[in-house]
Scaffold this motif. Structure first.
Motif, PDB file in Angstrom:
ATOM      1  N   TRP A   1    -109.980 -19.925 -65.983  1.00  0.00           N
ATOM      2  CA  TRP A   1    -110.840 -20.333 -66.810  1.00  0.00           C
ATOM      3  C   TRP A   1    -110.920 -20.713 -68.219  1.00  0.00           C
ATOM      4  CZ3 TRP A   1    -108.676 -15.126 -65.847  1.00  0.00           C
ATOM      5  CH2 TRP A   1    -107.754 -14.876 -67.343  1.00  0.00           C
ATOM      6  N   GLU A   2    -111.825 -21.677 -68.744  1.00  0.00           N
ATOM      7  CA  GLU A   2    -112.025 -22.277 -70.379  1.00  0.00           C
ATOM      8  C   GLU A   2    -113.196 -21.971 -70.383  1.00  0.00           C
ATOM      9  OE1 GLU A   2    -109.271 -25.264 -70.882  1.00  0.00           O
ATOM     10  OE2 GLU A   2    -107.320 -24.630 -69.671  1.00  0.00           O
ATOM     11  N   GLY A   3    -113.418 -21.144 -70.693  1.00  0.00           N
ATOM     12  CA  GLY A   3    -114.858 -21.664 -71.909  1.00  0.00           C
ATOM     13  C   GLY A   3    -114.978 -22.323 -73.145  1.00  0.00           C
ATOM     14  N   GLU A   4    -116.010 -22.654 -72.930  1.00  0.00           N
ATOM     15  CA  GLU A   4    -115.971 -24.317 -74.237  1.00  0.00           C
ATOM     16  C   GLU A   4    -117.528 -24.920 -74.089  1.00  0.00           C
ATOM     17  OE1 GLU A   4    -113.817 -27.610 -73.323  1.00  0.00           O
ATOM     18  OE2 GLU A   4    -112.739 -26.380 -72.478  1.00  0.00           O
ATOM     19  N   LEU A   5    -118.018 -25.385 -75.322  1.00  0.00           N
ATOM     20  CA  LEU A   5    -119.111 -25.639 -75.904  1.00  0.00           C
ATOM     21  C   LEU A   5    -118.943 -26.796 -75.424  1.00  0.00           C
ATOM     22  CD1 LEU A   5    -121.492 -24.992 -77.419  1.00  0.00           C
ATOM     23  CD2 LEU A   5    -120.098 -26.309 -79.534  1.00  0.00           C
ATOM     24  N   ALA A   6    -119.942 -27.730 -74.957  1.00  0.00           N
ATOM     25  CA  ALA A   6    -119.944 -28.863 -74.100  1.00  0.00           C
ATOM     26  C   ALA A   6    -120.955 -29.607 -75.671  1.00  0.00           C
ATOM     27  CB  ALA A   6    -120.926 -28.811 -72.963  1.00  0.00           C
ATOM     28  N   VAL A   7    -121.002 -30.834 -75.884  1.00  0.00           N
ATOM     29  CA  VAL A   7    -121.788 -31.353 -76.468  1.00  0.00           C
ATOM     30  C   VAL A   7    -122.932 -32.324 -75.604  1.00  0.00           C
ATOM     31  CG1 VAL A   7    -122.024 -33.093 -78.213  1.00  0.00           C
ATOM     32  CG2 VAL A   7    -120.079 -31.636 -78.766  1.00  0.00           C
ATOM     33  N   VAL A   8    -123.724 -32.741 -75.387  1.00  0.00           N
ATOM     34  CA  VAL A   8    -124.784 -33.463 -74.837  1.00  0.00           C
ATOM     35  C   VAL A   8    -125.318 -34.650 -75.752  1.00  0.00           C
ATOM     36  CG1 VAL A   8    -126.360 -34.085 -73.027  1.00  0.00           C
ATOM     37  CG2 VAL A   8    -125.484 -31.757 -73.286  1.00  0.00           C
TER      38      VAL A   8
ATOM     39  N   THR B   1    -124.427 -27.250 -75.181  1.00  0.00           N
ATOM     40  CA  THR B   1    -124.243 -26.494 -73.325  1.00  0.00           C
ATOM     41  C   THR B   1    -123.446 -25.487 -73.505  1.00  0.00           C
ATOM     42  OG1 THR B   1    -125.473 -26.300 -71.068  1.00  0.00           O
ATOM     43  CG2 THR B   1    -124.182 -28.232 -72.103  1.00  0.00           C
ATOM     44  N   VAL B   2    -123.009 -25.061 -72.568  1.00  0.00           N
ATOM     45  CA  VAL B   2    -121.911 -24.011 -72.368  1.00  0.00           C
ATOM     46  C   VAL B   2    -121.332 -24.576 -70.437  1.00  0.00           C
ATOM     47  CG1 VAL B   2    -121.231 -21.248 -71.447  1.00  0.00           C
ATOM     48  CG2 VAL B   2    -123.068 -21.639 -72.778  1.00  0.00           C
TER      49      VAL B   2
ATOM     50  N   LEU C   1    -129.741 -27.581 -72.048  1.00  0.00           N
ATOM     51  CA  LEU C   1    -129.289 -28.052 -73.053  1.00  0.00           C
ATOM     52  C   LEU C   1    -130.050 -27.398 -74.423  1.00  0.00           C
ATOM     53  CD1 LEU C   1    -129.655 -32.230 -74.215  1.00  0.00           C
ATOM     54  CD2 LEU C   1    -130.803 -30.169 -75.754  1.00  0.00           C
ATOM     55  N   VAL C   2    -130.069 -26.761 -75.777  1.00  0.00           N
ATOM     56  CA  VAL C   2    -130.384 -26.607 -76.395  1.00  0.00           C
ATOM     57  C   VAL C   2    -129.587 -27.919 -77.935  1.00  0.00           C
ATOM     58  CG1 VAL C   2    -130.071 -24.003 -75.521  1.00  0.00           C
ATOM     59  CG2 VAL C   2    -128.282 -25.048 -77.551  1.00  0.00           C
ATOM     60  N   THR C   3    -131.329 -27.833 -78.397  1.00  0.00           N
ATOM     61  CA  THR C   3    -131.545 -28.526 -79.611  1.00  0.00           C
ATOM     62  C   THR C   3    -130.273 -28.481 -80.646  1.00  0.00           C
ATOM     63  OG1 THR C   3    -133.399 -28.024 -79.803  1.00  0.00           O
ATOM     64  CG2 THR C   3    -133.479 -30.691 -78.600  1.00  0.00           C
ATOM     65  N   PRO C   4    -129.904 -28.538 -81.667  1.00  0.00           N
ATOM     66  CA  PRO C   4    -128.555 -28.760 -82.379  1.00  0.00           C
ATOM     67  C   PRO C   4    -129.617 -27.353 -83.375  1.00  0.00           C
ATOM     68  CG  PRO C   4    -128.584 -30.736 -82.362  1.00  0.00           C
ATOM     69  CD  PRO C   4    -129.724 -30.404 -81.433  1.00  0.00           C
ATOM     70  N   ASP C   5    -130.754 -27.320 -83.346  1.00  0.00           N
ATOM     71  CA  ASP C   5    -131.340 -26.386 -84.834  1.00  0.00           C
ATOM     72  C   ASP C   5    -131.639 -25.083 -83.501  1.00  0.00           C
ATOM     73  OD1 ASP C   5    -133.546 -27.820 -82.818  1.00  0.00           O
ATOM     74  OD2 ASP C   5    -134.610 -26.052 -83.184  1.00  0.00           O
ATOM     75  N   GLU C   6    -131.434 -24.648 -82.679  1.00  0.00           N
ATOM     76  CA  GLU C   6    -130.596 -24.187 -81.649  1.00  0.00           C
ATOM     77  C   GLU C   6    -129.381 -23.088 -81.953  1.00  0.00           C
ATOM     78  OE1 GLU C   6    -133.043 -22.524 -79.858  1.00  0.00           O
ATOM     79  OE2 GLU C   6    -134.648 -23.640 -79.584  1.00  0.00           O
ATOM     80  N   LEU C   7    -128.267 -24.028 -82.387  1.00  0.00           N
ATOM     81  CA  LEU C   7    -127.135 -23.240 -82.276  1.00  0.00           C
ATOM     82  C   LEU C   7    -126.843 -23.094 -83.128  1.00  0.00           C
ATOM     83  CD1 LEU C   7    -124.417 -23.316 -80.939  1.00  0.00           C
ATOM     84  CD2 LEU C   7    -123.721 -25.068 -82.156  1.00  0.00           C
TER      85      LEU C   7
ATOM     86  N   ASP D   1    -123.203 -17.839 -78.062  1.00  0.00           N
ATOM     87  CA  ASP D   1    -124.285 -17.430 -79.156  1.00  0.00           C
ATOM     88  C   ASP D   1    -125.763 -18.471 -79.554  1.00  0.00           C
ATOM     89  OD1 ASP D   1    -123.286 -14.405 -79.298  1.00  0.00           O
ATOM     90  OD2 ASP D   1    -122.526 -15.739 -81.285  1.00  0.00           O
ATOM     91  N   GLY D   2    -126.565 -17.723 -79.015  1.00  0.00           N
ATOM     92  CA  GLY D   2    -127.773 -19.314 -79.127  1.00  0.00           C
ATOM     93  C   GLY D   2    -128.090 -20.236 -77.951  1.00  0.00           C
ATOM     94  N   VAL D   3    -126.489 -20.343 -76.992  1.00  0.00           N
ATOM     95  CA  VAL D   3    -127.191 -21.201 -76.624  1.00  0.00           C
ATOM     96  C   VAL D   3    -127.195 -20.803 -75.260  1.00  0.00           C
ATOM     97  CG1 VAL D   3    -125.599 -24.048 -75.439  1.00  0.00           C
ATOM     98  CG2 VAL D   3    -125.622 -22.494 -77.440  1.00  0.00           C
ATOM     99  N   GLY D   4    -126.601 -19.440 -74.364  1.00  0.00           N
ATOM    100  CA  GLY D   4    -126.885 -18.834 -73.112  1.00  0.00           C
ATOM    101  C   GLY D   4    -125.611 -18.572 -72.224  1.00  0.00           C
ATOM    102  N   GLU D   5    -125.512 -18.682 -71.266  1.00  0.00           N
ATOM    103  CA  GLU D   5    -124.167 -17.887 -70.508  1.00  0.00           C
ATOM    104  C   GLU D   5    -123.752 -18.860 -68.785  1.00  0.00           C
ATOM    105  OE1 GLU D   5    -122.931 -13.910 -69.221  1.00  0.00           O
ATOM    106  OE2 GLU D   5    -124.209 -14.262 -67.990  1.00  0.00           O
ATOM    107  N   VAL D   6    -123.367 -19.454 -68.948  1.00  0.00           N
ATOM    108  CA  VAL D   6    -122.663 -19.310 -67.378  1.00  0.00           C
ATOM    109  C   VAL D   6    -121.738 -18.287 -66.781  1.00  0.00           C
ATOM    110  CG1 VAL D   6    -122.086 -22.262 -67.451  1.00  0.00           C
ATOM    111  CG2 VAL D   6    -120.254 -20.737 -67.558  1.00  0.00           C
ATOM    112  N   ALA D   7    -122.426 -17.691 -65.295  1.00  0.00           N
ATOM    113  CA  ALA D   7    -122.056 -16.956 -64.370  1.00  0.00           C
ATOM    114  C   ALA D   7    -121.727 -17.735 -63.285  1.00  0.00           C
ATOM    115  CB  ALA D   7    -122.244 -15.252 -64.226  1.00  0.00           C
ATOM    116  N   ASN D   8    -120.313 -17.052 -62.804  1.00  0.00           N
ATOM    117  CA  ASN D   8    -119.931 -17.688 -61.219  1.00  0.00           C
ATOM    118  C   ASN D   8    -118.977 -17.091 -60.726  1.00  0.00           C
ATOM    119  OD1 ASN D   8    -119.741 -20.068 -63.691  1.00  0.00           O
ATOM    120  ND2 ASN D   8    -121.038 -20.969 -61.939  1.00  0.00           N
TER     121      ASN D   8
END
Length: 272
Positions: free
Chosen positions: A118-125, A146-147, A179-185, A260-267
């Motif tokens: 696994w490698e959890g990461e913050l992703a930029v769009v 996004t996550v 996708l969360v806009t930058p103000d949500e991070l 935090d503030g972005v969300g979760e992926v669960a697989n």
């Protein structure tokens, strides 16, 4: 604002997320398509069909990126656990769009690799085209975050000095849920990865050596980044391969990455 890409009838569509409701933004197949069409402002006021998001079938938030650029060795604690010096420049590699899966899709463990990590990461769009921009311009070009979980086949990664073959497996990389806009991070947001509920990674996303704007600026020196392109910013310490002995994902286990503030992926991991 939060945006999601949902599956429906063999296709996908975009919705603005408000609690447990998705408000459809007509005319766009995924968030990348919306960004290429300059539809962010439209999405903020769209009043399309309502969808219950409870148990909804979400696709990767961007399904049609022109580029997926990934960064290795970009958290101070991960660099140190791997026994390396802090880098002078970002370490870059790529994936293809068909590596991406939805935030709740199964991770299929390939028969060819017993060392899936696994490698959890913050992703930029990326939201606007950029080429050779400074960090201020790069920051303004970020549509949101996004996550991601950069699932890695470690034995294949280290077959050669180039990591690509361990990183770009088809249908291996969960991205989403929104996708969360930058103000949500939120300031001080933490990234947490869990394997069957056991915490494996926990690090503030501001521990990055090269932050999102610095990465966008650097990458745009090499080639143009376009709306909908995805940049995975790297993973913190706590990966399975660095443990003694190594720990890898097994069939039946559940991997989650939360920011935090972005969300979760669960697989869920399943055998091929």
């Amino acid at each position: 604002m939060r945006l999601a890409t949902l599956r429906r009838g063999g296709g996908t569509f975009v919705a603005r997320v408000e609690g447990d409701v998705g408000i459809e933004v007509p005319g766009y197949g995924d968030v990348a398509h919306l960004l290429r069409g300059g539809g962010l402002a439209e999405a903020a006021t769209a009043d399309g069909e309502r969808h219950d998001l409870t148990g909804a079938d979400l696709a990767a938030v961007v399904t049609t990126p022109g580029k997926v650029v990934c960064v290795g060795l970009n958290y101070r604690n991960h660099i140190l656990e791997m026994g390396r010096d802090l880098p002078e420049y970002p370490t870059l590699f790529t994936k293809y769009a068909d590596a991406l899966i939805g935030p709740y899709d199964d991770i299929v463990l390939p028969t060819e690799s017993p060392a899936v990590d696994w490698e959890g990461e913050l992703a930029v769009v990326v939201g606007t085209p950029v080429r050779r921009v400074d960090e201020e311009e790069a920051a303004a070009a970020i549509a949101g975050y996004t996550v991601a979980n950069d699932i890695t086949m470690r034995d294949w990664q280290y077959r050669t000095t180039q990591w690509f073959q361990g990183k770009a497996w088809e249908a291996s990389t969960p991205v989403g849920p929104h996708l969360v806009t930058p103000d949500e991070l939120t300031a001080g947001a933490e990234l947490v990865t869990r394997l069957d509920g056991r915490e494996m990674q926990r690090t503030p996303v501001d521990d990055l050596v090269f932050g999102p704007a610095a990465l966008i600026s650097y990458i745009s020196t090499i080639f143009t980044l376009n709306p909908g392109d995805l940049v995975l910013t790297g993973t913190p310490g706590g990966v399975g391969h660095a443990r003694k002995p190594g720990v890898y994902i097994e069939a039946g286990q559940r991997v989650t990455v939360t920011i935090d503030g972005v969300g979760e992926v669960a697989n869920q991991a399943v055998r091929a």
